[in-house]
Enzyme design. Structure first.
Site, short mmCIF file in Angstrom:
data_model
loop_
_atom_site.label_atom_id
_atom_site.label_comp_id
_atom_site.label_asym_id
_atom_site.label_seq_id
_atom_site.Cartn_x
_atom_site.Cartn_y
_atom_site.Cartn_z
N GLY A 142 0.80 -1.23 0.00
CA GLY A 142 0.00 0.00 0.00
C GLY A 142 0.83 1.27 0.00
O GLY A 142 0.29 2.37 0.15
N THR A 171 15.01 -4.84 -4.98
CA THR A 171 16.09 -5.16 -5.91
C THR A 171 17.17 -5.95 -5.16
O THR A 171 17.56 -5.59 -4.06
CB THR A 171 16.68 -3.85 -6.48
OG1 THR A 171 15.65 -3.19 -7.22
CG2 THR A 171 17.86 -4.12 -7.39
N ASP A 257 19.62 11.46 -1.08
CA ASP A 257 20.49 12.50 -1.64
C ASP A 257 21.75 11.89 -2.23
O ASP A 257 22.37 12.44 -3.14
CB ASP A 257 20.86 13.53 -0.56
CG ASP A 257 19.63 14.26 -0.04
OD1 ASP A 257 18.59 14.22 -0.73
OD2 ASP A 257 19.72 14.85 1.04
N ARG A 260 20.18 9.12 -5.45
CA ARG A 260 19.52 9.64 -6.67
C ARG A 260 20.54 10.01 -7.76
O ARG A 260 20.31 9.71 -8.94
CB ARG A 260 18.57 10.79 -6.31
CG ARG A 260 17.30 10.23 -5.72
CD ARG A 260 16.31 11.23 -5.21
NE ARG A 260 15.14 10.48 -4.73
CZ ARG A 260 14.27 10.93 -3.85
NH1 ARG A 260 14.38 12.14 -3.35
NH2 ARG A 260 13.25 10.17 -3.48
N GLY A 359 14.58 2.34 -36.70
CA GLY A 359 13.49 1.59 -37.33
C GLY A 359 13.48 0.12 -36.93
O GLY A 359 13.61 -0.21 -35.75
N GLU A 383 13.52 4.69 -6.71
CA GLU A 383 14.21 5.77 -5.98
C GLU A 383 13.48 7.11 -6.13
O GLU A 383 14.09 8.17 -6.09
CB GLU A 383 15.66 5.92 -6.45
CG GLU A 383 16.54 4.73 -6.15
CD GLU A 383 16.89 4.64 -4.68
OE1 GLU A 383 16.46 3.66 -4.05
OE2 GLU A 383 17.54 5.55 -4.16
C1 FAD Z 1 12.13 -3.15 -10.99
C2 FAD Z 1 11.82 -2.43 -9.74
C3 FAD Z 1 12.77 -2.39 -8.73
C4 FAD Z 1 12.49 -1.74 -7.53
N1 FAD Z 1 13.41 -1.77 -6.51
C5 FAD Z 1 13.07 -1.31 -5.29
C6 FAD Z 1 13.92 -1.49 -4.16
O1 FAD Z 1 15.03 -2.03 -4.27
N2 FAD Z 1 13.48 -1.08 -2.95
C7 FAD Z 1 12.27 -0.47 -2.79
O2 FAD Z 1 11.94 -0.15 -1.66
N3 FAD Z 1 11.44 -0.26 -3.83
C8 FAD Z 1 11.81 -0.66 -5.07
N4 FAD Z 1 10.96 -0.48 -6.14
C9 FAD Z 1 9.69 0.21 -5.94
C10 FAD Z 1 9.70 1.62 -6.48
O3 FAD Z 1 10.55 2.43 -5.71
C11 FAD Z 1 8.25 2.11 -6.49
O4 FAD Z 1 7.59 1.41 -7.52
C12 FAD Z 1 8.14 3.60 -6.73
O5 FAD Z 1 8.59 4.30 -5.61
C13 FAD Z 1 6.71 4.06 -7.04
O6 FAD Z 1 5.82 3.57 -6.11
P1 FAD Z 1 4.48 2.81 -6.58
O7 FAD Z 1 4.89 1.76 -7.56
O8 FAD Z 1 3.75 2.37 -5.36
O9 FAD Z 1 3.67 3.90 -7.34
P2 FAD Z 1 2.72 5.02 -6.72
O10 FAD Z 1 3.39 5.73 -5.62
O11 FAD Z 1 1.40 4.39 -6.43
O12 FAD Z 1 2.61 6.01 -7.95
C14 FAD Z 1 1.83 5.71 -9.12
C15 FAD Z 1 1.92 6.93 -10.04
O13 FAD Z 1 1.40 8.10 -9.37
C16 FAD Z 1 2.37 9.13 -9.34
N5 FAD Z 1 2.27 9.86 -8.06
C17 FAD Z 1 2.29 9.36 -6.82
N6 FAD Z 1 2.19 10.35 -5.90
C18 FAD Z 1 2.13 11.52 -6.59
C19 FAD Z 1 2.02 12.90 -6.22
N7 FAD Z 1 1.99 13.27 -4.94
N8 FAD Z 1 1.99 13.82 -7.21
C20 FAD Z 1 2.04 13.45 -8.52
N9 FAD Z 1 2.12 12.16 -8.93
C21 FAD Z 1 2.17 11.21 -7.98
C22 FAD Z 1 3.71 8.42 -9.44
O14 FAD Z 1 4.71 9.28 -9.92
C23 FAD Z 1 3.38 7.30 -10.41
O15 FAD Z 1 3.43 7.77 -11.72
C24 FAD Z 1 11.24 -1.09 -7.35
C25 FAD Z 1 10.30 -1.10 -8.39
C26 FAD Z 1 10.56 -1.76 -9.55
C27 FAD Z 1 9.53 -1.78 -10.63
#
Ligand code: FAD
Length: 406
Positions: A142, A171, A257, A260, A359, A383
């Site tokens: 969530g 990851t 910091d 990123r 292409g 990140e």
């Molecule tokens: C291959 C892969 C590797 C990963 N590795 C790690 C890891 O090692 N450790 C870890 O902890 N996580 C990891 N993640 C998770 C990743 O960090 C999250 O997917 C990411 O932070 C986005 O969270 P979410 O998927 O829940 O999307 P959400 O937060 O639900 O966001 C969905 C969309 O809404 C947009 N959004 C959300 N809030 C706002 C706002 N306030 N204003 C405008 N737009 C908004 C987001 O930009 C996005 O486009 C990984 C994900 C993947 C796919």
């Protein structure tokens, strides 16, 4: 004072070595592990041993994610500043990702959890976790972008913390020696109560539930991990256990910091690979770019290539600036987010545009262009997504808090 945009002299050997490794060790197995998702890239063990050897000899200057502790600036003469491990890391990671992003993310002992340890751990913990390969687990079913909302709990019981919760998309979650887990000491105390805990692989109560199938970076394992009454020594809480509402999220966020700019460097490296190959393929099709003539009087393909190159250069410069500021202990949250936002967006645009420019050759598996377009997308998501980086930049520029600008 004139700006020198050449690579710092002291990093040239490191950058050259990273490029050689990328070309001779990563590229040849790039497609193999794209196709063989979840298979462990055993070739990386030898590479990791080589990097360890370089680190021991002091020759590596921080060749990966592990080397991102903020250096003390060495004030050599008249307040001059330093180029340190953060800069070395972004430059070498960029080269390695010119080889393969997924394989770079799978490098033993170079996990993003290592950056968390480097950023937040005290000296005793730094020594104790030296050489440990650590993944980082923040995201939950969530909770993604709103990381202040995490539900995994850590409860002190005698000399141990007991962790309970579910982490997704970790990851290196299956392969790493340990996972740095974000958990809250008290949900009622908000973001200040979120701390990170090092959980070694094999700790009872921690189990990998499943691995994800993904669009790109298939060489990298991405795991769901369950913590069910998982006990860790209380000394595994990184940094201070004190909950300081004034400090808020700052401790945990300090990791970002540092990381990123690293993710920005991955995007720059992958996009550079795509541009290098596209330039070659266009040249072999008779499209030569003339850098001495304006873009608008050249062919559409050449003009597009020039535009992509300049976009990428902007991202590279922001990446260098953010890393250099970290080396010199300057607050760099704004610049780190700017670098990640720019590089993440440009990386996706460049790699997909290269597919377009080439292409059918770009789209087919005969070249790696289609793979790089798939690999680069994640760098604009994890990140902190593109939108979240823009939000952070806006807050910093406008001087607004996270409560004031959501
Ligand atoms: C291959 C892969 C590797 C990963 N590795 C790690 C890891 O090692 N450790 C870890 O902890 N996580 C990891 N993640 C998770 C990743 O960090 C999250 O997917 C990411 O932070 C986005 O969270 P979410 O998927 O829940 O999307 P959400 O937060 O639900 O966001 C969905 C969309 O809404 C947009 N959004 C959300 N809030 C706002 C706002 N306030 N204003 C405008 N737009 C908004 C987001 O930009 C996005 O486009 C990984 C994900 C993947 C796919």
């Amino acid at each position: 004072m004139p700006i020198n945009l050449d690579d710092p002299k002291k990093f040239r050997t490191l950058v050259g070595q990273a490029h050689q490794v990328a070309m001779n060790m990563l590229r040849p197995i790039s497609r193999k592990y794209d196709l063989a998702e979840h298979e462990y890239p055993k070739e990386l063990d030898m590479l990791a041993a080589m990097i360890d050897g370089l680190a021991e000899s002091g020759a590596s200057e921080g060749a990966g994610a592990a080397g991102v502790r903020r250096d003390e600036p060495t004030d050599r003469s008249g307040g001059q500043v330093t180029n340190g491990t953060n800069l070395a890391s972004v430059m070498s990671i960029q080269e390695m990702c010119w080889g393969d992003v997924g394989l770079l993310l799978s490098m033993p002992r170079q996990g993003l959890g290592n950056s968390a340890i480097a950023s937040v751990a005290d000296d005793e913990q730094l020594a104790r976790f030296d050489g440990v390969w650590a993944g980082m687990a923040i995201t939950e079913p969530g909770t993604g972008s709103d990381s202040a909302n995490i539900k995994t709990t850590a409860v002190l019981d005698g000399d141990e913390y007991v962790l309970n919760g579910e982490k997704i998309f970790v990851t290196s979650g299956d392969r790493a020696d340990a996972i740095v887990v974000w958990a809250t000491l008290d949900r009622g105390l908000g973001r200040a109560a979120i701390k990170s805990f090092v959980v070694p692989k094999g700790t009872p109560g921690m189990r990998v539930e499943r691995l994800e199938h993904k669009l790109g970076i298939r060489a990298s394992d991405t795991a769901t991990i369950i913590f069910d009454n998982c006990r860790v020594p209380k000394d595994n809480l990184l940094g201070s256990a004190e909950v300081d509402p004034k400090q808020g999220f700052a401790g945990a966020m300090a990791t970002f910091d540092n990381t990123r700019p690293l993710v920005a460097s991955m995007a720059v490296g992958c996009a550079t690979a795509a541009l290098d190959l596209t330039r070659e393929l266009l040249a072999s099709a008779g499209v030569e770019v003339d850098y001495d003539r304006p873009a608008h009087i050249q062919s559409a393909a050449a003009a597009k290539l020039l535009q992509l190159e300049s976009d990428l250069e902007g991202a590279r410069l922001l990446m260098l600036q953010a890393a250099w500021m970290a080396d010199n202990r300057k607050p760099n949250s704004l610049e780190a987010s700017m670098a990640k936002a720019k590089a993440g967006r440009v990386g996706s645009d460049v790699t997909l545009s290269c597919v377009e420019l080439c292409g059918a050759v770009g789209y087919s598996e005969s070249e790696l262009l289609e793979k790089w377009a798939r690999d680069s997308k994640i760098l604009d998501i994890f990140e902190g997504t593109q939108q979240i980086q823009q939000l952070i930049v806006a807050r910093r520029v406008l001087g607004l808090s996270s409560a004031e600008l959501k």
